[in-house]
Design a protein around this motif. Structure first.
Motif, PDB file in Angstrom:
ATOM      1  N   UNK A  81       0.825  -1.201   0.000  1.00 29.92           N
ATOM      2  CA  UNK A  81       0.000   0.000   0.000  1.00 29.92           C
ATOM      3  C   UNK A  81       0.864   1.259   0.000  1.00 29.92           C
ATOM      4  N   UNK A  82       1.901   1.271   0.826  1.00 33.42           N
ATOM      5  CA  UNK A  82       2.764   2.450   0.930  1.00 33.42           C
ATOM      6  C   UNK A  82       3.548   2.700  -0.359  1.00 33.42           C
ATOM      7  N   UNK A  83       3.913   1.619  -1.059  1.00 32.28           N
ATOM      8  CA  UNK A  83       4.689   1.758  -2.297  1.00 32.28           C
ATOM      9  C   UNK A  83       3.813   1.728  -3.544  1.00 32.28           C
ATOM     10  N   UNK A  84       2.505   1.568  -3.338  1.00 35.56           N
ATOM     11  CA  UNK A  84       1.544   1.469  -4.432  1.00 35.56           C
ATOM     12  C   UNK A  84       1.934   0.353  -5.407  1.00 35.56           C
ATOM     13  N   UNK A  85       2.204  -0.801  -4.830  1.00 33.06           N
ATOM     14  CA  UNK A  85       2.528  -2.017  -5.595  1.00 33.06           C
ATOM     15  C   UNK A  85       1.577  -3.111  -5.128  1.00 33.06           C
ATOM     16  N   UNK A  86       1.497  -4.164  -5.892  1.00 33.35           N
ATOM     17  CA  UNK A  86       0.658  -5.277  -5.461  1.00 33.35           C
ATOM     18  C   UNK A  86       1.383  -6.103  -4.395  1.00 33.35           C
ATOM     19  N   UNK A  87       0.615  -6.767  -3.541  1.00 32.09           N
ATOM     20  CA  UNK A  87       1.224  -7.618  -2.534  1.00 32.09           C
ATOM     21  C   UNK A  87       2.026  -8.741  -3.163  1.00 32.09           C
ATOM     22  N   UNK A  88       1.534  -9.370  -4.255  1.00 27.91           N
ATOM     23  CA  UNK A  88       2.357 -10.400  -4.905  1.00 27.91           C
ATOM     24  C   UNK A  88       3.710  -9.871  -5.400  1.00 27.91           C
TER      25      UNK A  88
END
Length: 84
Positions: free
Chosen positions: A31-38
């Motif tokens: 969320x903080x890096x605006x990336x997916x968890x995978x």
């Protein structure tokens, strides 16, 4: 000589160690890096080539120097150091 895969695996292990030390979940990091968890999972497992801007953002998030995440590989033949 270290392979590229080995280098990314070490970087991923370091990311995981810092994430756990900071009591953050992969979901929180994503969320903080605006990336997916995978994507975070793939970085931590060494399956994903981590981009320099992501390393920078992770270092900021963990409040550490970026050098703590990278791997320095020495090329004894040419006496060069490669930071990955």
């Amino acid at each position: 000589m270290m392979t590229e895969r080995m280098i990314y695996k070490i970087i991923g292990q370091r990311v995981r160690e810092y994430r756990i030390a900071r009591q953050l979940t992969q979901e929180e990091i994503s969320e903080k890096l605006q990336m997916s968890r995978p994507s975070i999972t793939n970085i931590e497992s060494g399956k994903h080539r981590i981009q320099i801007h992501v390393l920078y953002e992770l270092a900021k998030l963990f409040d550490i120097p970026i050098q703590n995440l990278v791997v320095i590989v020495c090329d004894n033949e040419n006496q060069n150091a490669i930071v990955v």
